[in-house]
Design a protein around this motif. Sequence first.
Motif, PDB file in Angstrom:
ATOM      1  N   GLU B  96     -60.044  15.688-136.361  1.00  0.00           N
ATOM      2  CA  GLU B  96     -60.186  16.920-137.008  1.00  0.00           C
ATOM      3  C   GLU B  96     -59.776  16.760-138.927  1.00  0.00           C
ATOM      4  O   GLU B  96     -58.664  16.419-139.111  1.00  0.00           O
ATOM      5  CB  GLU B  96     -59.221  18.377-136.562  1.00  0.00           C
ATOM      6  CG  GLU B  96     -61.065  18.215-135.405  1.00  0.00           C
ATOM      7  CD  GLU B  96     -60.514  20.073-134.947  1.00  0.00           C
ATOM      8  OE1 GLU B  96     -59.711  20.995-135.506  1.00  0.00           O
ATOM      9  OE2 GLU B  96     -61.050  20.202-133.698  1.00  0.00           O
ATOM     10  N   GLU B  97     -60.477  16.551-139.446  1.00  0.00           N
ATOM     11  CA  GLU B  97     -60.340  16.939-140.676  1.00  0.00           C
ATOM     12  C   GLU B  97     -59.512  18.086-141.087  1.00  0.00           C
ATOM     13  O   GLU B  97     -60.479  19.526-140.761  1.00  0.00           O
ATOM     14  CB  GLU B  97     -61.233  17.102-142.043  1.00  0.00           C
ATOM     15  CG  GLU B  97     -62.122  15.679-141.822  1.00  0.00           C
ATOM     16  CD  GLU B  97     -62.555  14.664-143.427  1.00  0.00           C
ATOM     17  OE1 GLU B  97     -64.076  15.717-142.891  1.00  0.00           O
ATOM     18  OE2 GLU B  97     -62.811  13.588-144.115  1.00  0.00           O
ATOM     19  N   GLN B  98     -58.198  18.063-141.554  1.00  0.00           N
ATOM     20  CA  GLN B  98     -57.906  20.058-142.659  1.00  0.00           C
ATOM     21  C   GLN B  98     -57.427  19.635-143.947  1.00  0.00           C
ATOM     22  O   GLN B  98     -56.879  19.015-144.270  1.00  0.00           O
ATOM     23  CB  GLN B  98     -56.498  19.852-141.492  1.00  0.00           C
ATOM     24  CG  GLN B  98     -56.412  19.922-140.207  1.00  0.00           C
ATOM     25  CD  GLN B  98     -56.301  20.778-139.494  1.00  0.00           C
ATOM     26  OE1 GLN B  98     -55.787  21.714-139.542  1.00  0.00           O
ATOM     27  NE2 GLN B  98     -56.973  21.245-138.828  1.00  0.00           N
ATOM     28  N   GLY B  99     -58.931  19.917-143.989  1.00  0.00           N
ATOM     29  CA  GLY B  99     -58.727  19.370-146.277  1.00  0.00           C
ATOM     30  C   GLY B  99     -58.764  17.491-146.221  1.00  0.00           C
ATOM     31  O   GLY B  99     -59.074  17.435-145.382  1.00  0.00           O
ATOM     32  N   SER B 100     -58.669  17.547-147.627  1.00  0.00           N
ATOM     33  CA  SER B 100     -58.978  16.460-147.586  1.00  0.00           C
ATOM     34  C   SER B 100     -57.779  15.302-147.180  1.00  0.00           C
ATOM     35  O   SER B 100     -57.854  13.910-147.114  1.00  0.00           O
ATOM     36  CB  SER B 100     -59.606  16.556-149.385  1.00  0.00           C
ATOM     37  OG  SER B 100     -58.455  16.953-150.404  1.00  0.00           O
ATOM     38  N   ASP B 101     -56.198  15.624-146.948  1.00  0.00           N
ATOM     39  CA  ASP B 101     -55.609  15.101-147.149  1.00  0.00           C
ATOM     40  C   ASP B 101     -55.151  14.737-145.218  1.00  0.00           C
ATOM     41  O   ASP B 101     -53.329  14.094-146.102  1.00  0.00           O
ATOM     42  CB  ASP B 101     -54.121  15.151-147.983  1.00  0.00           C
ATOM     43  CG  ASP B 101     -53.962  16.178-148.154  1.00  0.00           C
ATOM     44  OD1 ASP B 101     -54.987  17.295-147.786  1.00  0.00           O
ATOM     45  OD2 ASP B 101     -52.554  16.729-148.890  1.00  0.00           O
ATOM     46  N   LYS B 102     -55.335  15.969-145.045  1.00  0.00           N
ATOM     47  CA  LYS B 102     -54.706  16.055-143.184  1.00  0.00           C
ATOM     48  C   LYS B 102     -55.339  15.711-142.713  1.00  0.00           C
ATOM     49  O   LYS B 102     -57.081  16.333-142.743  1.00  0.00           O
ATOM     50  CB  LYS B 102     -53.953  17.106-143.387  1.00  0.00           C
ATOM     51  CG  LYS B 102     -52.537  17.466-143.967  1.00  0.00           C
ATOM     52  CD  LYS B 102     -52.287  18.989-143.630  1.00  0.00           C
ATOM     53  CE  LYS B 102     -50.327  19.171-145.250  1.00  0.00           C
ATOM     54  NZ  LYS B 102     -49.804  17.536-144.984  1.00  0.00           N
ATOM     55  N   THR B 103     -54.953  15.246-141.234  1.00  0.00           N
ATOM     56  CA  THR B 103     -55.858  15.222-140.098  1.00  0.00           C
ATOM     57  C   THR B 103     -54.999  15.168-138.695  1.00  0.00           C
ATOM     58  O   THR B 103     -54.719  15.233-138.816  1.00  0.00           O
ATOM     59  CB  THR B 103     -56.045  13.756-139.883  1.00  0.00           C
ATOM     60  OG1 THR B 103     -57.176  12.905-141.618  1.00  0.00           O
ATOM     61  CG2 THR B 103     -57.599  13.595-138.709  1.00  0.00           C
ATOM     62  N   LEU B 104     -55.639  16.377-137.990  1.00  0.00           N
ATOM     63  CA  LEU B 104     -55.595  16.803-136.759  1.00  0.00           C
ATOM     64  C   LEU B 104     -56.271  16.093-135.800  1.00  0.00           C
ATOM     65  O   LEU B 104     -57.468  16.162-135.728  1.00  0.00           O
ATOM     66  CB  LEU B 104     -55.741  18.537-136.381  1.00  0.00           C
ATOM     67  CG  LEU B 104     -55.042  18.843-135.001  1.00  0.00           C
ATOM     68  CD1 LEU B 104     -53.852  19.817-135.768  1.00  0.00           C
ATOM     69  CD2 LEU B 104     -55.375  20.301-135.517  1.00  0.00           C
ATOM     70  N   LEU B 105     -55.120  15.791-134.894  1.00  0.00           N
ATOM     71  CA  LEU B 105     -55.925  14.534-133.891  1.00  0.00           C
ATOM     72  C   LEU B 105     -54.872  15.610-132.907  1.00  0.00           C
ATOM     73  O   LEU B 105     -54.071  16.343-132.456  1.00  0.00           O
ATOM     74  CB  LEU B 105     -54.237  13.959-133.637  1.00  0.00           C
ATOM     75  CG  LEU B 105     -54.813  12.819-132.401  1.00  0.00           C
ATOM     76  CD1 LEU B 105     -55.349  11.193-132.602  1.00  0.00           C
ATOM     77  CD2 LEU B 105     -53.876  12.807-131.291  1.00  0.00           C
ATOM     78  N   LYS B 106     -56.087  15.994-131.953  1.00  0.00           N
ATOM     79  CA  LYS B 106     -56.034  17.273-130.905  1.00  0.00           C
ATOM     80  C   LYS B 106     -56.621  15.785-129.322  1.00  0.00           C
ATOM     81  O   LYS B 106     -57.661  14.885-129.761  1.00  0.00           O
ATOM     82  CB  LYS B 106     -57.121  17.776-130.450  1.00  0.00           C
ATOM     83  CG  LYS B 106     -56.816  19.429-131.457  1.00  0.00           C
ATOM     84  CD  LYS B 106     -57.762  19.653-131.435  1.00  0.00           C
ATOM     85  CE  LYS B 106     -57.410  21.172-131.959  1.00  0.00           C
ATOM     86  NZ  LYS B 106     -58.925  22.437-131.965  1.00  0.00           N
ATOM     87  N   TYR B 107     -55.747  15.950-128.729  1.00  0.00           N
ATOM     88  CA  TYR B 107     -56.145  14.535-127.423  1.00  0.00           C
ATOM     89  C   TYR B 107     -55.528  15.840-125.825  1.00  0.00           C
ATOM     90  O   TYR B 107     -55.386  16.806-125.570  1.00  0.00           O
ATOM     91  CB  TYR B 107     -54.600  13.733-126.926  1.00  0.00           C
ATOM     92  CG  TYR B 107     -53.707  13.804-126.650  1.00  0.00           C
ATOM     93  CD1 TYR B 107     -52.616  14.848-127.838  1.00  0.00           C
ATOM     94  CD2 TYR B 107     -52.984  14.308-125.672  1.00  0.00           C
ATOM     95  CE1 TYR B 107     -51.242  14.714-127.739  1.00  0.00           C
ATOM     96  CE2 TYR B 107     -51.883  14.668-125.407  1.00  0.00           C
ATOM     97  CZ  TYR B 107     -50.953  15.025-126.491  1.00  0.00           C
ATOM     98  OH  TYR B 107     -49.394  15.309-126.716  1.00  0.00           O
ATOM     99  N   THR B 108     -56.832  15.380-125.420  1.00  0.00           N
ATOM    100  CA  THR B 108     -56.431  15.970-123.762  1.00  0.00           C
ATOM    101  C   THR B 108     -56.924  14.742-123.031  1.00  0.00           C
ATOM    102  O   THR B 108     -57.888  13.853-123.128  1.00  0.00           O
ATOM    103  CB  THR B 108     -58.177  17.098-123.405  1.00  0.00           C
ATOM    104  OG1 THR B 108     -59.201  16.461-123.653  1.00  0.00           O
ATOM    105  CG2 THR B 108     -57.300  17.703-124.444  1.00  0.00           C
ATOM    106  N   GLY B 109     -56.462  15.252-121.559  1.00  0.00           N
ATOM    107  CA  GLY B 109     -56.664  13.882-120.658  1.00  0.00           C
ATOM    108  C   GLY B 109     -56.169  13.900-119.117  1.00  0.00           C
ATOM    109  O   GLY B 109     -55.492  14.698-118.921  1.00  0.00           O
ATOM    110  N   GLU B 110     -55.724  12.849-118.314  1.00  0.00           N
ATOM    111  CA  GLU B 110     -55.655  13.081-116.766  1.00  0.00           C
ATOM    112  C   GLU B 110     -54.883  11.778-116.318  1.00  0.00           C
ATOM    113  O   GLU B 110     -55.409  10.866-117.131  1.00  0.00           O
ATOM    114  CB  GLU B 110     -56.835  13.165-116.159  1.00  0.00           C
ATOM    115  CG  GLU B 110     -56.771  13.316-114.577  1.00  0.00           C
ATOM    116  CD  GLU B 110     -56.599  14.303-114.517  1.00  0.00           C
ATOM    117  OE1 GLU B 110     -57.760  15.824-114.540  1.00  0.00           O
ATOM    118  OE2 GLU B 110     -56.104  15.044-113.760  1.00  0.00           O
TER     119      GLU B 110
END
Lengths: 781, 152
Positions: B96-110
Amino acid sequence: METKYFGKRIQRNEDPRILTGQALFVDDVELPDMLHATFLRSDYPHARINSIDISAALARPGVIAVYTAKDMGDYWKPGPLLVPAPTAIPGVVFNKRTQVPMAREEIRHQGEPIAVVIAKSRYIAEDALADIVADLEPLDPVVDVEKALEPGSPLVYNDLGTNLASHVQQENGNYAAAAAQADVVIKAHIVIDRGIAGAMENRGLVVQWDPKSQHLTVWATTQAPIALRNGLSGILGLSESQVRVIAPFVGGGFGPKIMVFQPEEVVLTWASMKLGLPIKYIEDRQENFLAMTQERNQIHDAEIALTKDGKILGVKDVFVQDTGAFNSYALTVPLNTQTHTTGPYKVPNYYSEFRVAFTDRILVTPVRGAGRPYGVFVMERLMDLAAKKLGLDPTEIRRRNYLQPEEFPYRTGIIGQDFAKNILDSGNYPATLDKALEMIEYEQFIKEEQPKLRAQGKHVGIGVVTFTEGTGVGPYEGGRVTVEASGKVSVATGVGTQGQGHYTSFAQVVAEQLGVPVEDVRVVTGDTDQFHWGAGTFASRGATVAGNAIHAAASLVRAKILKLASKTLQVPEEDLVLENSEIHSATHPTTCIPLGELAVKANPSRGAVEPGAEPGLEATAYYGPPYGATAGGTVAMIVEVDTELMRVEIKRYVIAHDCGTVINPLIVDGQIHGGVSLGVGNSFFEKLVYDENGQLMNGTFMDYLIPRATDMPYIEIGHLSTPSPLNPLGIKGVGEAGAIPTPAAFAQAVENALADYNLEVREIPLSPNRLFELLEESKTS
Amino acid sequence: MKLEGEYLFNGPREEVWNIVRDPDVLATCIPGTQTLKQVNENEYEGAIGVRIGPVNAAFTGKLTVSDEIPPESCTLTAEGKGAAGFARGVGHVVLEEQGSDKTLLKYTGELIIGGKLMSVGQRLIDSVGKSMINKGFETLDKTLATRLAAKS
């Protein structure tokens, strides 16, 4: 009867050797050119074997052979049923699926062997395991015993079309009619989870095929050496006289070592014959968790019907039993549960039904207690609920329902593990209750001490339960007693010994008859070259069945001694005394002959003997009971629960126990101590935890907890004796006594300690975590 | 076992996506990775060594990338096995873009783990797993910083 050795608290003959490391255990066997084996075991509980590539393992220097099921050709076949199916029970369903030497097409439990490596050392063999490339295709595992029986569940055996291994219904009287007339009917859902036997010594095996003498010698940690010899010789196509099985000192059996024709035994004897070299296999602890048989996982829906004054009208129990991937040991565990549920009580109407399910878990076979503790747990929980509901003291409701001493033999009408309708031979349950209450000072505790401690904010509680233990079942055992020229006596019997003190208790039986010191009686157990008839050590039967056979043999030898001594000394038999290893006249003690000298006379080296004379002072005899002897007792336990840390401390543990005539109280004490420790483990420590994929999550002693010395209470034992009318010595078994009542007493005591919370214990084993959850649930309910 | 978490990268989403999809970068950032090579567009093979408590586990296995929506999300399927057991995991990754210079990586899994790794190391799997994931992201973030610095 005045005795000199029998019934005396004598220290064990075998202990100095065991305690100083001088006793032979299987791993002590070292042979020239001996190879070492280790098994590749499946990580998957359920999988299809696509291929197994052993080429890299074979290429490793020091590796002698690698085999898979396919290499075994026609020798590979499912093992025999070790216990027959109980066809005596009308309508019984039994779908037989027995253990296989190694998985061939399909893997059915985690830990099932799929290949064996035989190498010059165990190190090389272990390294070579990692060289094997097994292409395994995981299949949906069957893990939950209840879901296994639901439609649409994955199947352990596709060809069977169901996971139902067995279905048994038994009824004595008419429960439904009794419940219809009852003032109260109480129901409970009870869960019993899995645990291990946890013997100090894991399984071990040394096999030696000697091609020149065409003879196979097997040293094994088995509880059934004779069955192992007979079966192996059949499987291998050898004469029984070509096979010798030796069960040397064994560091604990507790049930699973009764299992014969185990994969390791079948594979390695075959491999030794193929290679012409001896092979050793010692199971390590991690393997033990995945490869040795286990017990339990039963889920009960039970109910009890009573009058308003607490008289039992009937009991109904419907349960499922997890048998794991195989049912080689048939139905002994659930049948023991079924026969022990009503226990010491008069239950005029009893309905019991169980379904056994195959799952992708290790097979279930008896572990100390062998199904009995869960019947007792179910019944005692029902009694506690009834007492609560009717406002009766827990001890009072029990007292109102005991079978009375004059009601024996008592027929329960339920068919048990020996396929006959169960008969309780004798007992005095009210006396065990009185004794236990007196020892624990029950009245004083509930009226004075408990209120005082509660006022100080302490959560102390008491539990009192009564139990029976069906022991000493048939078919038979035998013994041979021989007086040697030295005046010492040798005894041989077929049962194996795993620490029960047989070398002492059997010696006491013989010493008493022959007037020799106990330490001069040398006992050999579990060597098929010394004695080759018998069934094995299980169901608390060693002392009762083999003990009586040895007693019978010793009595025959005594008769031979008296006859020959009378002739030699010219003294009538009735005037002779056997003591201090000599035979003398009661009236003229100097008219005597040492026992050894008489033995030499009985075995002349020249000259003629009378027609029909047998050489030596020796006799062999057998004993088989018509049915098992019923032991019993009452346990009273005081616990304190720390509601912050949820630790439970057993403050006092009292057991008033009745195992008939006691051969050696010290050994009986030891048997009870060991049983109690297993019972404490099953109450609060030991639980095998599997995830939803069938993976064992606590396969080490770091995570699977067994009670330590500091977790054990001081055990106060009261001995009572109602001799069994079934055998000449009046003996009943005691091996499982401590394990059977402990979880039920623990549950009652914990509930009583937490009476403020209205918490109900419907499961074992508990743990601090689980107790915390139950406490939280009770707060919100 | 369920996996869930997030990590904030100091860089724009496109750049984060590029390094996540670069096997050479991945090989350096997954702790214990010995080899990781691309066998086709969406499949990688490799070997990894992991120490969990008393268990020293060497695994060989496969990593597959599917359902790719650059630079937003993808699904990762990993399968590995060795003498100490096996692991199979499926994870869904969203950037997910968080403004122009930061990115939030989210993960879900098994994650399914079996064998010795589970029966012996179960108590430590969770913490070792989390620490491996975090170390991996930190290394990625450093690589990202180096790349961004080189560009500017």
